[in-house]
Motif scaffolding. Sequence first.
Motif, PDB file in Angstrom:
ATOM      1  N   ILE A  52      22.187 -23.863  56.918  1.00  0.00           N
ATOM      2  CA  ILE A  52      21.257 -23.548  57.666  1.00  0.00           C
ATOM      3  C   ILE A  52      20.813 -21.895  58.711  1.00  0.00           C
ATOM      4  N   ASP A  53      21.911 -21.892  58.790  1.00  0.00           N
ATOM      5  CA  ASP A  53      22.029 -20.619  59.597  1.00  0.00           C
ATOM      6  C   ASP A  53      21.725 -19.192  59.016  1.00  0.00           C
ATOM      7  N   ALA A  54      22.174 -19.493  57.177  1.00  0.00           N
ATOM      8  CA  ALA A  54      22.056 -18.343  56.237  1.00  0.00           C
ATOM      9  C   ALA A  54      20.483 -18.829  55.639  1.00  0.00           C
ATOM     10  N   HIS A  55      20.216 -19.962  55.285  1.00  0.00           N
ATOM     11  CA  HIS A  55      18.341 -19.304  55.357  1.00  0.00           C
ATOM     12  C   HIS A  55      17.675 -18.615  56.286  1.00  0.00           C
ATOM     13  N   ARG A  56      17.916 -19.431  57.259  1.00  0.00           N
ATOM     14  CA  ARG A  56      17.564 -18.691  58.828  1.00  0.00           C
ATOM     15  C   ARG A  56      17.432 -17.202  58.467  1.00  0.00           C
ATOM     16  N   GLU A  57      18.075 -16.753  58.181  1.00  0.00           N
ATOM     17  CA  GLU A  57      19.035 -15.043  58.529  1.00  0.00           C
ATOM     18  C   GLU A  57      18.111 -14.613  57.607  1.00  0.00           C
ATOM     19  N   ARG A  58      17.617 -15.414  56.231  1.00  0.00           N
ATOM     20  CA  ARG A  58      17.050 -15.039  55.238  1.00  0.00           C
ATOM     21  C   ARG A  58      15.420 -15.031  55.013  1.00  0.00           C
ATOM     22  N   ARG A  59      15.342 -15.213  56.072  1.00  0.00           N
ATOM     23  CA  ARG A  59      13.893 -15.704  56.718  1.00  0.00           C
ATOM     24  C   ARG A  59      12.672 -14.333  57.680  1.00  0.00           C
ATOM     25  N   PRO A  60      11.970 -13.890  56.851  1.00  0.00           N
ATOM     26  CA  PRO A  60      11.633 -12.390  57.866  1.00  0.00           C
ATOM     27  C   PRO A  60      10.724 -13.441  58.879  1.00  0.00           C
ATOM     28  N   ASP A  61      11.380 -12.291  59.908  1.00  0.00           N
ATOM     29  CA  ASP A  61      11.219 -12.626  61.517  1.00  0.00           C
ATOM     30  C   ASP A  61       9.266 -12.984  61.075  1.00  0.00           C
ATOM     31  N   SER A  62       8.366 -12.114  60.761  1.00  0.00           N
ATOM     32  CA  SER A  62       7.706 -12.972  60.621  1.00  0.00           C
ATOM     33  C   SER A  62       6.602 -14.309  60.551  1.00  0.00           C
ATOM     34  N   TRP A  63       7.863 -15.525  59.905  1.00  0.00           N
ATOM     35  CA  TRP A  63       7.444 -16.464  59.354  1.00  0.00           C
ATOM     36  C   TRP A  63       7.538 -17.113  60.914  1.00  0.00           C
ATOM     37  N   ASP A  64       6.793 -17.955  60.938  1.00  0.00           N
ATOM     38  CA  ASP A  64       6.964 -19.173  62.003  1.00  0.00           C
ATOM     39  C   ASP A  64       7.897 -20.566  61.080  1.00  0.00           C
ATOM     40  N   THR A  65       8.569 -21.266  62.156  1.00  0.00           N
ATOM     41  CA  THR A  65       9.735 -22.060  61.726  1.00  0.00           C
ATOM     42  C   THR A  65       9.478 -23.082  63.213  1.00  0.00           C
ATOM     43  N   ILE A  66       9.339 -24.440  62.098  1.00  0.00           N
ATOM     44  CA  ILE A  66       9.462 -25.830  62.582  1.00  0.00           C
ATOM     45  C   ILE A  66      10.711 -26.404  61.557  1.00  0.00           C
ATOM     46  N   GLU A  67      11.507 -27.013  62.555  1.00  0.00           N
ATOM     47  CA  GLU A  67      12.721 -27.926  62.459  1.00  0.00           C
ATOM     48  C   GLU A  67      12.522 -29.410  62.883  1.00  0.00           C
ATOM     49  N   THR A  68      12.346 -30.415  61.517  1.00  0.00           N
ATOM     50  CA  THR A  68      11.466 -31.355  61.659  1.00  0.00           C
ATOM     51  C   THR A  68      12.018 -32.397  60.096  1.00  0.00           C
TER      52      THR A  68
END
Length: 184
Positions: A52-68
């Motif tokens: 999960i952390d690896a996926h999070r680190e790959r994403r651009p900071d400009s994207w919003d994320t919800i964990e559901t």
Amino acid sequence: MNLVMVTGGVRSGKSAYAERLVSERAAALPTQAKVLYVATGVRYDGEMNHRIDAHRERRPDSWDTIETPHEISVSDYEGYDIVLVDTLSAWVGNKLMSVPEERCRDTKMTELIGRQVSAYLGQIRASQIREAVIVTDEVGWGGVAMSPLGRWFQDVIGDANQQLASQANEVVAIVSGLPWRLKG
């Protein structure tokens, strides 16, 4: 509304491909695209924390994320241009894992999840978002699972994937990191 299915085996590169696809499509829009990443994974051990952390680190900071991990809702997608769901298979797996062992392969639960997937896809198709990219595991290329829960998961996600593929405008299978366009 463009619906894209990205499928492949575990560790095939499907999430990274979907993230690149969303980045490219967002960059092609005439205005700054609002992107939502819908994460369905559950942090239940150290290995999943790392993934999960690896996926999070790959994403651009400009994207919003919800964990559901248990309930996905199109109402959360209002105001976004592009939504990336990673993954439909984890969401289905989370639902199955919440069923008591003695109800494994319960017909009513199987039908309920099928209806939930159908309703969710219908809501996405009717939504105002420009594009949805849904990542899911392809379980049809592997062997038959050794446990009843594993076989139930294969059956339920296999049916869900067929529903998704039939409604998707584009279907891309990732094999060893390489995209293979199946539809669109």
